[in-house]
Structure formats: C-alpha cells, structure tokens
Design a protein around this motif. Structure first.
Motif, short mmCIF file in Angstrom:
data_model
loop_
_atom_site.label_atom_id
_atom_site.label_comp_id
_atom_site.label_asym_id
_atom_site.label_seq_id
_atom_site.Cartn_x
_atom_site.Cartn_y
_atom_site.Cartn_z
N GLU A 107 21.35 -0.95 59.05
CA GLU A 107 21.11 -2.49 59.45
C GLU A 107 22.16 -2.71 60.51
OE1 GLU A 107 18.55 -4.18 58.94
OE2 GLU A 107 17.41 -2.92 57.51
N LEU A 108 23.35 -2.49 60.21
CA LEU A 108 24.48 -2.82 61.16
C LEU A 108 24.05 -1.96 62.58
CD1 LEU A 108 27.07 -4.42 61.75
CD2 LEU A 108 28.35 -2.41 60.89
N ALA A 109 23.90 -0.93 62.63
CA ALA A 109 23.63 -0.40 63.97
C ALA A 109 22.69 -0.90 64.65
CB ALA A 109 23.11 1.14 63.60
N LEU A 110 21.10 -1.43 63.76
CA LEU A 110 20.18 -1.82 64.40
C LEU A 110 20.48 -3.20 65.29
CD1 LEU A 110 17.24 -0.94 62.07
CD2 LEU A 110 17.82 0.01 64.57
N LEU A 111 21.28 -3.98 64.12
CA LEU A 111 21.94 -5.31 64.61
C LEU A 111 22.66 -5.32 65.79
CD1 LEU A 111 21.77 -8.11 63.57
CD2 LEU A 111 23.87 -7.75 62.45
N GLN A 112 23.86 -4.29 65.99
CA GLN A 112 24.55 -4.21 66.91
C GLN A 112 23.63 -3.98 68.39
OE1 GLN A 112 27.73 -4.82 67.64
NE2 GLN A 112 27.59 -5.91 65.27
N CYS A 113 22.54 -3.05 68.09
CA CYS A 113 21.86 -2.76 69.37
C CYS A 113 20.92 -3.84 69.66
CB CYS A 113 20.77 -1.67 68.99
SG CYS A 113 19.71 -0.88 70.22
N SER A 114 20.34 -4.87 68.87
CA SER A 114 19.73 -5.85 69.02
C SER A 114 20.62 -6.97 69.77
CB SER A 114 19.12 -6.80 67.73
OG SER A 114 19.99 -7.17 66.88
N LEU A 115 21.95 -7.02 69.54
CA LEU A 115 22.90 -7.87 70.20
C LEU A 115 23.22 -7.44 71.68
CD1 LEU A 115 24.85 -8.92 67.26
CD2 LEU A 115 23.16 -10.31 68.43
N GLY A 116 23.06 -6.09 71.93
CA GLY A 116 23.33 -5.65 73.25
C GLY A 116 24.57 -4.51 73.25
N ALA B 244 15.36 6.91 67.06
CA ALA B 244 15.01 7.44 68.32
C ALA B 244 14.26 6.20 69.14
CB ALA B 244 14.01 8.60 67.88
N ASP B 245 13.51 5.20 68.18
CA ASP B 245 12.89 4.15 68.88
C ASP B 245 13.85 3.30 69.43
OD1 ASP B 245 10.50 5.47 68.32
OD2 ASP B 245 10.00 4.03 66.55
N ALA B 246 14.98 2.97 68.81
CA ALA B 246 16.09 1.99 69.20
C ALA B 246 16.65 2.64 70.37
CB ALA B 246 17.12 1.96 68.18
N ARG B 247 17.20 4.13 70.55
CA ARG B 247 17.48 4.62 71.55
C ARG B 247 16.81 4.53 72.79
NH1 ARG B 247 20.20 9.52 68.38
NH2 ARG B 247 22.39 8.85 68.09
N SER B 248 15.30 4.74 72.52
CA SER B 248 14.58 4.89 74.03
C SER B 248 14.28 3.46 74.43
CB SER B 248 13.11 5.57 73.26
OG SER B 248 12.66 5.03 72.41
N ASN B 249 14.35 2.50 73.53
CA ASN B 249 14.14 1.10 74.17
C ASN B 249 15.29 0.56 74.72
OD1 ASN B 249 11.23 0.90 72.96
ND2 ASN B 249 11.77 0.27 71.10
N GLY B 250 16.42 1.23 74.47
CA GLY B 250 17.72 0.63 74.89
C GLY B 250 17.99 -0.82 74.10
N CYS B 251 19.41 -0.81 74.18
CA CYS B 251 20.24 -2.03 73.40
C CYS B 251 20.74 -2.76 74.45
CB CYS B 251 21.45 -1.27 72.95
SG CYS B 251 21.14 -0.22 71.46
N HIS B 252 19.71 -3.95 74.74
CA HIS B 252 19.76 -4.87 76.01
C HIS B 252 20.28 -6.13 75.23
CE1 HIS B 252 17.62 -2.10 78.50
NE2 HIS B 252 16.77 -1.93 77.77
N ARG B 253 21.10 -6.92 76.00
CA ARG B 253 21.41 -8.36 75.49
C ARG B 253 20.40 -9.06 75.12
NH1 ARG B 253 26.41 -9.50 75.16
NH2 ARG B 253 28.28 -8.26 76.10
N PRO B 254 20.23 -9.63 73.94
CA PRO B 254 18.88 -10.42 73.82
C PRO B 254 18.77 -11.74 74.79
CG PRO B 254 20.78 -10.88 72.14
CD PRO B 254 21.34 -9.81 72.93
N THR B 255 17.56 -11.82 74.95
CA THR B 255 17.12 -13.21 75.66
C THR B 255 16.86 -14.21 74.62
OG1 THR B 255 16.01 -12.06 77.20
CG2 THR B 255 15.23 -14.09 77.10
#
Length: 409
Positions: free
Chosen positions: A73-82, A109-120
């Motif tokens: 969850e922390l990894a996905l959260l950090q990705c969602s925050l860019g 794999a989905d998180a990596r392919s979509n990229g960790c962009h700063r949220p709008t």
C-alpha cells in the motif's frame, strides 16, 4: 473501500504467507495493533487523507517489517503521489523479500507501466438550470381573519404566487494531498413578476478531514453573502465540525456528533444580527443502494443586541432522509426536517405581547434521472408548514421545480 483495494486485500493473504509460515517470535495477542493501524490506513486512503495513510503505513513497517500489505500500500501510495524513485525502491523490496504471487506481480507491473506521475488535483463542478412554481414567494401570512376580526393585513402581506428561473453552480477542488477541499457555490433566482424578491447567494469555504487514532472528523469554514431585490441583504459566517467517535454499532450504523457556530448579519435591517450555536447527534446507515440519515439536536440563537424582537432563542432541530439509487442510475430521495424556536421574551411590547413559539416543518421529495453520462433531469417538490403561536407569522408554501443538471470532473 474501492474495488482495487478489495482485490489487493484478497491477494495479500498469499503475499504474507511466507512470513506467517515462520515460527512466531511471541505469543499472539487478542488485539493486533498493526492490523488496527493497517485498517485505519486503508480508511484514510478511501477518505483522501493520503498524508495520514503514509505516516501510518511507515509506522507499521517500522514495527512489523514483514507486514506485506503495508509495504504494497505504501508503494502504491508513493506512486500515486508522483514519488517514482521511492515507489520503485518499495516495489523492489516487495519482489525480493516476499516472493509475491502472480496477482500482486501484475499490480506492480501495471503501476510501473502506467508511470508514477504527480497527481492532478481532483476537481468537480456542477451547473443547474431550473424552472419552478412558488405559491408563497414572500412568505405571506396564512392568518384566517374571520378568526381574528380585530386584525387586518394588506395584500402585500398575503401569500403571493409566482414562477421563477434559477441558475446555480458549484465548483469543488482538492487543495492538499491530505483531503482538504475548497468549494464555491453560486445561486441566482429571478421571479417572473415579483422582482423585489429576486435573490442571489454566494458561498465559499474550505473542508478538511482529520483523525486522532480511531476518531475521525471533518471541519468546514464557510462565508456567504446574499442579495434581495438586487440589494445587499445578508452576510453569514460558519464553522462546523462533524466528529465520528469509535463507537461500535449494530446493523452497519454510523454515529457522528455535529457541532457548529454561525453568525448572521443583516445589512438593511437593524437589531436582527445574531450568533447561533448548534450541537446534534446523527445516525446513518448505508445498505447497498439505500441510505438513511437521522439526526436531532439543540440550538441557541444569541441576539447581537438587547433590542432584537423576542431576545435570545432556544431551538430544537431534527431531520430524517431516505435515498435510493436504482440500477439505471436514477435516484429517489425523501426528506423531512423540523426547526423549533422559542423566544426568551415578549416579541414586541405593546404591539405583540407574546413570547414567540415557532415550528417549521419541511417535506421534500426529489427524483433524478440520468440523461447522459454528465447530464441529469431533476424534479423536486417541497412543502413548508410554519406554525406559530402568533398567528400573523404563520405561513405555508409549496414549490415544484424542474431542473437540468450538468456535472463535470
């Protein structure tokens, strides 16, 4: 909880299996503090409090290094925050330490392919155009003069019927990563003939979620300005808190305590300014497509000067609403509210020598039908019954309104 998190929780059982297979370091305790924090972190994510969630997940990892769910969850959260580098570091730890099953591998794999962009920043806006019929625009008295032969009322104080057009809009925007929202609302109503009762209202404010352990709260600060007949009429300022104590209740019920303070000042009237405080309890239940909300509380209305007619007031407020959403996207809502006020002193010595006792009942029914993905048709009926011990103040009103609504993100 979103479908994504539900799916991840199912997969986490397999991800955590290697850690659970090891001999326990200490006897199990009846209550698992790490699991409680993890549940609170998931709740924080669902409520948009990403900062709170991040702090909780990091604390879990420090105390329980093999808590696989917290790592993911922390990894996905950090990705969602860019934070791409930090997210990749956490993904790598998960892959090396936990030997994740295929489902979790696919999530990473989905998180990596979509990229960790700063949220709008989340935004939402609504525009509504309405046409309605109002049977008592001026809140004219329904006093039966045959029962009071000593009184008389000019026609302007009797109920006046009219039709109206109303345009309203609302804009909502996320201000922080921890769920703080800013909003602005505008409403402009124009009567067909009774233009002196035209009104415009502008409200804006900020809403912020909070948490203290298992306690949650949402605070709102708001200011409002209104015109009547194209003249500046009223100012309003309000602070409100909605607190959710950790009280376990049956049947999926939720309990909140709502407290607030507001100040109202009148630009064109003297001696009517007041400050109102309120405290009420609220019960709610969500059962699939149906929700029910009920509340009751007390109010105090403090006059700004000793010259206000009736002085201070004590009040009671109650509300009950039922809402259902159907498979085709249509919704039905029924609501009832009661507002009672009891004056402290005689309303107007020498003219109205009674202490005012008022009870206002409001019944509302709304039907909403989706026309397209963003457009809706709304029909609303409203009945107001205002009962008073001073007959001249009594009034009733009925409104019927048809609206077209457009919602965007």
């Amino acid at each position: 909880m979103t479908l994504r998190y539900s799916r991840i929780i199912v997969l986490l059982a397999a991800l955590q299996a290697p850690a659970l297979a090891q001999p326990p370091a200490a006897p199990a305790t009846p209550v698992d503090p790490a699991q409680s924090m993890y549940d609170e972190a998931l709740r924080s994510i669902a409520e948009g409090r990403k900062g709170d969630a991040s702090a909780l997940l990091q604390r879990i990892i420090e105390e329980v290094p093999l808590h696989a769910g917290a790592w993911l969850e922390l990894a996905l959260l950090q990705c969602s925050l860019g934070s791409a580098k930090e997210a990749e570091r956490l993904f790598t730890v998960i892959e090396q330490r936990f030997d994740p099953p295929p489902g979790i591998v696919q999530v990473i794999a989905d998180a990596r392919s979509n990229g960790c962009h700063r949220p709008t920043a989340f935004t939402q806006y609504t525009v509504t155009l309405s046409r309605g019929i109002d049977q008592n625009v001026n809140q004219g008295s329904t006093l039966d003069l045959s029962d009071h032969p000593d009184l008389s009322l000019s026609p302007e104080f009797r109920p006046q019927h009219d039709q109206y057009t109303m345009l309203s809009g609302e804009y909502l925007r996320e201000l922080t990563q921890n769920g703080t929202l800013g909003f602005i609302q505008l409403q402009d109503r124009r009567n067909d003939t009774l233009s002196k009762f035209n009104n415009t209202a502008l409200f804006f404010g900020v809403e912020t979620p909070w948490s203290w352990g298992r306690w949650t709260a949402r605070t709102t600060a708001m200011a409002g300005y209104m015109t009547l007949g194209s003249k500046f009429y009223q100012r309003q300022y309000q602070l409100q808190a909605r607190v959710g104590p950790p009280v376990p209740l049956p049947y999926s019920l939720q309990f909140h305590v709502v407290g607030g303070i507001s100040h109202t000042s009148y630009v064109t009237l003297q001696n009517f300014d007041a400050t109102t405080t309120e405290l009420r309890g609220q019960l709610s239940r969500q059962n699939g497509a149906t929700s029910v909300v009920a509340g009751i509380g007390l109010q105090r209305d403090h006059a700004a000067t000793d010259l206000r007619p009736g002085g201070d007031r004590r009040g009671l407020v109650a509300n009950l609403s039922w809402r259902r959403r159907y498979e085709d996207g249509a919704t039905t809502e029924l609501a009832y509210s009661l507002q009672k006020w009891k004056g402290q002193s005689v309303y107007s010595a020498g003219i109205l020598n009674e202490t005012r006792d008022q009870a206002t009942h409001v019944l509302r029914a709304t039907m909403t039908w989706p026309l397209t993905r963003n457009q809706y048709l709304v029909v609303e009926g409203r009945q107001v019954i205002n009962k008073e011990n001073i007959p001249v103040f009594q009034y009733n009103n009925r409104q019927l309104q048809l609206s077209w609504q457009w919602q965007g993100l």
